[in-house]
Design an enzyme around this catalytic site. Structure first.
Site, PDB file in Angstrom:
ATOM      1  N   LEU A 125       0.820  -1.217   0.000  1.00  0.00           N
ATOM      2  CA  LEU A 125       0.000   0.000   0.000  1.00  0.00           C
ATOM      3  C   LEU A 125       0.851   1.263   0.000  1.00  0.00           C
ATOM      4  CD1 LEU A 125      -2.680  -1.013   2.659  1.00  0.00           C
ATOM      5  CD2 LEU A 125      -2.999  -0.902   0.180  1.00  0.00           C
ATOM      6  N   GLY A 126       1.996   1.203   0.646  1.00  0.00           N
ATOM      7  CA  GLY A 126       2.848   2.382   0.730  1.00  0.00           C
ATOM      8  C   GLY A 126       4.233   2.022   1.218  1.00  0.00           C
ATOM      9  N   GLY A 181       7.750   3.672   3.155  1.00  0.00           N
ATOM     10  CA  GLY A 181       8.306   4.759   3.945  1.00  0.00           C
ATOM     11  C   GLY A 181       9.792   4.598   4.106  1.00  0.00           C
ATOM     12  N   GLY A 184       9.992   1.257   6.385  1.00  0.00           N
ATOM     13  CA  GLY A 184       9.303   0.004   6.152  1.00  0.00           C
ATOM     14  C   GLY A 184       8.222   0.122   5.099  1.00  0.00           C
ATOM     15  N   VAL A 234       3.938  -0.966   4.076  1.00  0.00           N
ATOM     16  CA  VAL A 234       2.612  -1.297   4.572  1.00  0.00           C
ATOM     17  C   VAL A 234       1.921  -2.142   3.515  1.00  0.00           C
ATOM     18  CG1 VAL A 234       0.400  -0.416   5.382  1.00  0.00           C
ATOM     19  CG2 VAL A 234       2.507   0.845   5.906  1.00  0.00           C
ATOM     20  N   LYS A 288       2.026  -3.311   8.887  1.00  0.00           N
ATOM     21  CA  LYS A 288       3.278  -2.572   8.787  1.00  0.00           C
ATOM     22  C   LYS A 288       4.440  -3.494   9.101  1.00  0.00           C
ATOM     23  CE  LYS A 288       3.822   1.748  10.322  1.00  0.00           C
ATOM     24  NZ  LYS A 288       4.077   2.894  11.223  1.00  0.00           N
ATOM     25  N   ASP A 320       5.415  13.722  14.656  1.00  0.00           N
ATOM     26  CA  ASP A 320       5.585  13.645  13.200  1.00  0.00           C
ATOM     27  C   ASP A 320       4.254  13.938  12.509  1.00  0.00           C
ATOM     28  OD1 ASP A 320       6.855  11.192  10.793  1.00  0.00           O
ATOM     29  OD2 ASP A 320       7.001  13.375  10.859  1.00  0.00           O
TER      30      ASP A 320
END
Length: 870
Positions: free
Chosen positions: A536-537, A539, A542, A544, A558, A656
């Site tokens: 999904l994404g 970073g 890591g 997801v 995650k 954050d």
């Protein structure tokens, strides 16, 4: 009639700088004025004023230096009676209206002896020349039993009563009383104040009102004399060979005063005559042929050793300074008036709150403020500060030069440190550059304005900068892998044996005892063995994955891609935090898996991505959020952060906050996510000192510089999100010049420089009301203030946004104020803890914004909430 008679007359038959011995025209220049005095005692002056033949423009500008003693030289106008009290500044200060403010200050006095059988005494104060006129004048008049009148021959009734002096009977008055009564605060004294320009003389008439013809010899000196004194009288001056600048252009004569190249004519503020000024980019003396020069006023050398470099808590680095010889130019001289309270003044108008060499900013507050544009300026210096506002940061330059011009003269070049660079302040492309400043080169930090001031940054002290061994180099660094059978420990910042048991940290299930414990097999099945198509994404730490559990629930999982101690701690930290909180606008943690080196975290699946992706067009579809959606999402995210700060059993600082961490579910409801960097703080603790962590563009400057994290750090980051909603620009974006620019700095500067409507997104302008735009922009500006104590709390931000949304959905829910306009209903903080909130109208909260729109008053809200617990 007693005239104010000149003691020294102008020289006759001697040529001035306008005329040679044979009557020929001689234009003033540095060469022709060589040898002309420029000082008298501790006072300074420049041409067109001067002392001695050939040193002044015309008789009106002749000065006389009385050198009665070495330590007591006094400067007078050519009459020898009016004493010059301050330096004569020929350039003045331009406040932006193209009319320079130029004057001089003089002092004068006179004594009139009283005689028997005299009905009245007259005196006339006449300036020596038509180029001079009285401006603001205060005359203190001392004498006994006098009626004092102002004479004006231009009106039908010239005698205008001013005041009356009265002395007490049998009282003895002497000269010591006048010396000790500077403010004219005793019965035998009264004042005449003239606050308008007076081109002619000031004429006064004194009529004794005691027994006619009787002199009170026995009562002392002041019964028998009239004393007039003005210690500081403002004198306006201008060149009056032509009435205005337009006529000097049409009727250019040999007497035209603005003789320097790069000079310009300016109409006198008095409305008659003109003055000269160096054109933009130049400074000096416009009345001298070679007088207007490029800015050479910067001195890169600190002339004094052991300069004070602090005012209380405020650091004052060079080129700024507090003492003579400690600053690079007069414009950078500051005055520390109170070290205990850290009161640092630029002048009587501006306080300096901080100096940022890296960003080229100076934080200022106004001591006194009005609606007019006021500039930080010093007579004779170029305008090197830009920015204005009741509380703001101003940009500054060291000299009004381009980098190329500055580097042509290394004796005045400011960037003296090795590993420093020159950069333009303002936009040269758009013609609003004010000059240049210096900055340490990438990989260096410190003060570029002092020799060896830029020092190497040891990047290897930053945890996690390498996935192995970090090697620092001058201006940079490089990474290498750990030896075989070792791995890099980011906490210990060294390579450690892989035999070290990491799982012991994971065996403590306190972080996950409130959530489901998933097996690795179950999660691998849910993600088809973490198939890349399920990502999904991605970073920095890591990935997801989308997963479907055996009960058909859709989840997000995650997984860290870096197996280091720091990542383990962050994942456990996130699990620990999310296990303690439950809020509709915070992403829900379903459970975790402890069978891997780094825990796997299982969340509720959020299908519509992040706010960042939608705002900035990262998603493939063309969907865009309406202003209604944006306002609602802002309220929901602010509510979640407010809950973290003050409503949970402990305080949680997110650390954050950014638009990519605000996810949107199927109904586009906001869900705050990513708590890996968050910190739990005891409820009685206001801040915590940590290693700085966050995302550039959102990072609180005060947290960055001090390492002290508190709830206002999240408020700053949320302010950046509000600006993203208004402008639809990324937090670090590329400007028209192709350069990277910080969104918060851009917003704050543009907000002061032009109307808010000129910088907002077109869609926002079309959908939002003017009041909503004004209030959200003002709210964002308060969140982004450099001093964290000036920022609102997240609770206050939430309430302000909720108020705007409520008013948008229910526009009739307002009450009329005293002025008949519909005023907002304000939530009373005193009742905020009650089960049913009560709305009251408070006249004190009726505040007008900078855009002349009436909106919710956060300032009043702050005061109301000052004593409430978190």
């Amino acid at each position: 009639m007693l005239l104010w008679a000149p003691a020294v007359a102008a020289s006759s038959g001697v040529p001035t700088s306008q005329e040679g011995l044979n009557g020929s025209r001689i234009l003033p220049s540095t060469a022709t004025l060589t040898g002309c005095p420029k000082t008298c005692g501790n006072l300074s002056f420049e041409y067109p004023f001067g002392v001695g033949p050939g040193c002044f423009r015309q008789p009106d500008f002749e000065l006389f230096c009385n050198k009665s003693s070495t330590n007591d030289s006094k400067l007078f106008l050519r009459d020898g009676t009016a004493e010059v009290a301050e330096d004569i500044d020929i350039t003045g200060v331009d406040f932006g209206d193209n009319i320079p403010f130029i004057d001089m200050v003089i002092g004068f006095s006179s004594i009139i002896p009283m005689r028997a059988n005299t009905d009245a005494y007259n005196i006339s104060f006449q300036l020596p020349g038509r180029s001079l006129s009285f401006g603001d004048v205060i005359l203190n008049i001392t004498g006994c039993d006098l009626d004092i009148y102002l004479l004006d021959n231009s009106v039908a009734q010239p005698d205008k009563w001013i005041c009356t002096t009265t002395c007490r009977p049998n009282e003895i008055y002497n000269s010591s009383m006048m010396a000790g009564s500077k403010n004219c605060d005793w019965p035998g004294c009264c004042s005449y104040t003239n606050l308008e320009e007076t081109p002619g003389p000031i004429q006064l008439k004194f009529v004794p009102n005691h027994s006619k013809g009787k002199l009170e010899e026995i009562r002392g000196y002041f019964w028998n004399t009239i004393n007039i004194i003005s210690s500081e009288a403002v004198i306006n001056w201008s060149i009056k060979d032509q009435p205005r600048c337009i006529t000097t252009v049409e009727n250019r004569t040999a007497d035209y005063a603005c003789v320097s190249s790069h000079s310009k004519c300016m109409d006198s503020s008095s409305g008659l005559g003109y003055l000269c000024q160096c054109a933009s980019g130049y400074m000096g003396n416009p009345y001298v042929l070679d007088g207007c020069l490029r800015d050479e006023g910067y001195n890169p050398t600190q002339d004094k050793a052991n300069c004070s470099r602090s005012c209380g808590d405020i650091h004052v680095p060079f080129p700024f300074g507090l003492e003579e010889g400690c600053y690079a130019r007069k414009l950078f001289q500051l005055n520390c008036t109170n070290t205990k309270s850290s009161i640092l003044q630029f002048n009587d108008i501006f306080l300096v709150t901080n100096i940022n060499l890296f960003e080229g900013l100076i934080g200022i507050k106004y001591i006194s403020y009005d609606d007019e544009e006021i500039f930080m300026s010093v007579a004779g210096e170029p305008k090197l500060y830009i920015g204005s506002g009741e509380s703001a940061s101003m940009q500054w330059a060291v000299a009004n030069l381009t980098c190329q011009e500055a580097q042509q003269n290394m004796s005045t070049y400011a960037c003296v440190s090795i590993n420093s660079t020159c950069m333009i302040v303002g936009s040269a492309q758009h013609g609003n550059s004010i000059g240049y400043r210096c900055k340490c080169s990438p990989g260096f930090e410190g003060n570029p304005y002092v020799v060896n001031g830029c020092i190497d940054i040891n990047e290897c002290t930053t945890p996690g900068i390498c996935n192995g061994i970090c090697h620092n180099s001058i201006g940079s660094y490089n990474c290498s892998s750990c030896p075989e059978k070792t791995k890099y420990d980011a906490v210990e910042m060294q390579c450690t044996s892989t035999e070290k048991e990491h799982h012991r940290l994971l065996l403590d299930e306190s972080a996950c005892d409130k959530t489901k414990i998933f097996s690795l097999e179950e999660l691998e099945k849910a993600t088809n063995k973490f198939d890349p198509t399920r990502i999904l994404g991605r970073g920095g730490h890591g990935m997801v994955y989308k997963g479907i559990l055996s009960d058909l629930r859709v989840v997000a999982i995650k997984k860290s891609k870096i197996i280091v101690q720091e990542e383990i701690c962050q994942f456990i930290n996130e699990a620990a935090i999310l296990s303690q909180i439950n809020h509709r606008n915070i992403v829900k943690l379903f459970g975790c898996c402890l069978e891997t080196e780094v825990p796997l975290l299982v969340y509720d699946f959020i299908p519509n991505g992040s706010l960042f992706e939608i705002l900035h067009g990262i998603q493939s579809n063309d969907f865009s959020l309406s202003w209604d959606d944006c306002l609602r999402i802002a309220v929901e995210a602010a509510g979640a952060l407010s809950y973290l700060h003050s409503a949970a059993s402990v305080s949680i600082f997110h650390r954050d906050v950014k638009s990519s961490n605000i996810l949107l579910d199927a109904n586009y409801t906001a869900k705050v996510s990513d708590f890996g960097a968050s910190i739990i703080v005891p409820i009685d603790q206001t801040h915590i000192v940590t290693n700085v962590q966050g995302t550039f563009g959102y990072l609180d400057p005060e947290y960055y510089h001090t390492g002290q994290l508190n709830e206002k750090s999240d408020v700053y980051s949320f302010g950046v999100v509000l600006v993203e909603l208004l402008l639809r620009k990324e937090p670090i974006f590329t400007n028209e010049s192709g350069l990277k620019q910080n969104l918060s700095n851009y917003f704050l500067w543009e907000l002061k420089a032009r109307p808010i409507t000129e910088i907002l997104s077109t869609q926002v302008l079309e959908e939002a009301t003017a009041e909503e735009l004004s209030c959200v922009a003002s709210l964002a500006e308060m969140c982004l203030r450099l001093q964290r104590e000036e920022r609102p709390s997240m609770k206050q931000v939430e309430m302000a946004l909720q108020f705007l949304r409520t008013k948008r959905l229910n526009p009739t829910q307002v009450l009329p104020g005293d002025d008949g306009e519909m005023q907002p209903l304000l939530l009373t903080r005193a009742n905020a803890s009650s089960k049913t909130p009560r709305f009251d109208l408070d006249e004190g909260d009726n505040i007008v914004s900078r855009h002349s729109l009436k909106c919710y008053s956060l300032e009043q809200e702050f005061i109301a909430s000052a004593n409430l617990p978190r």
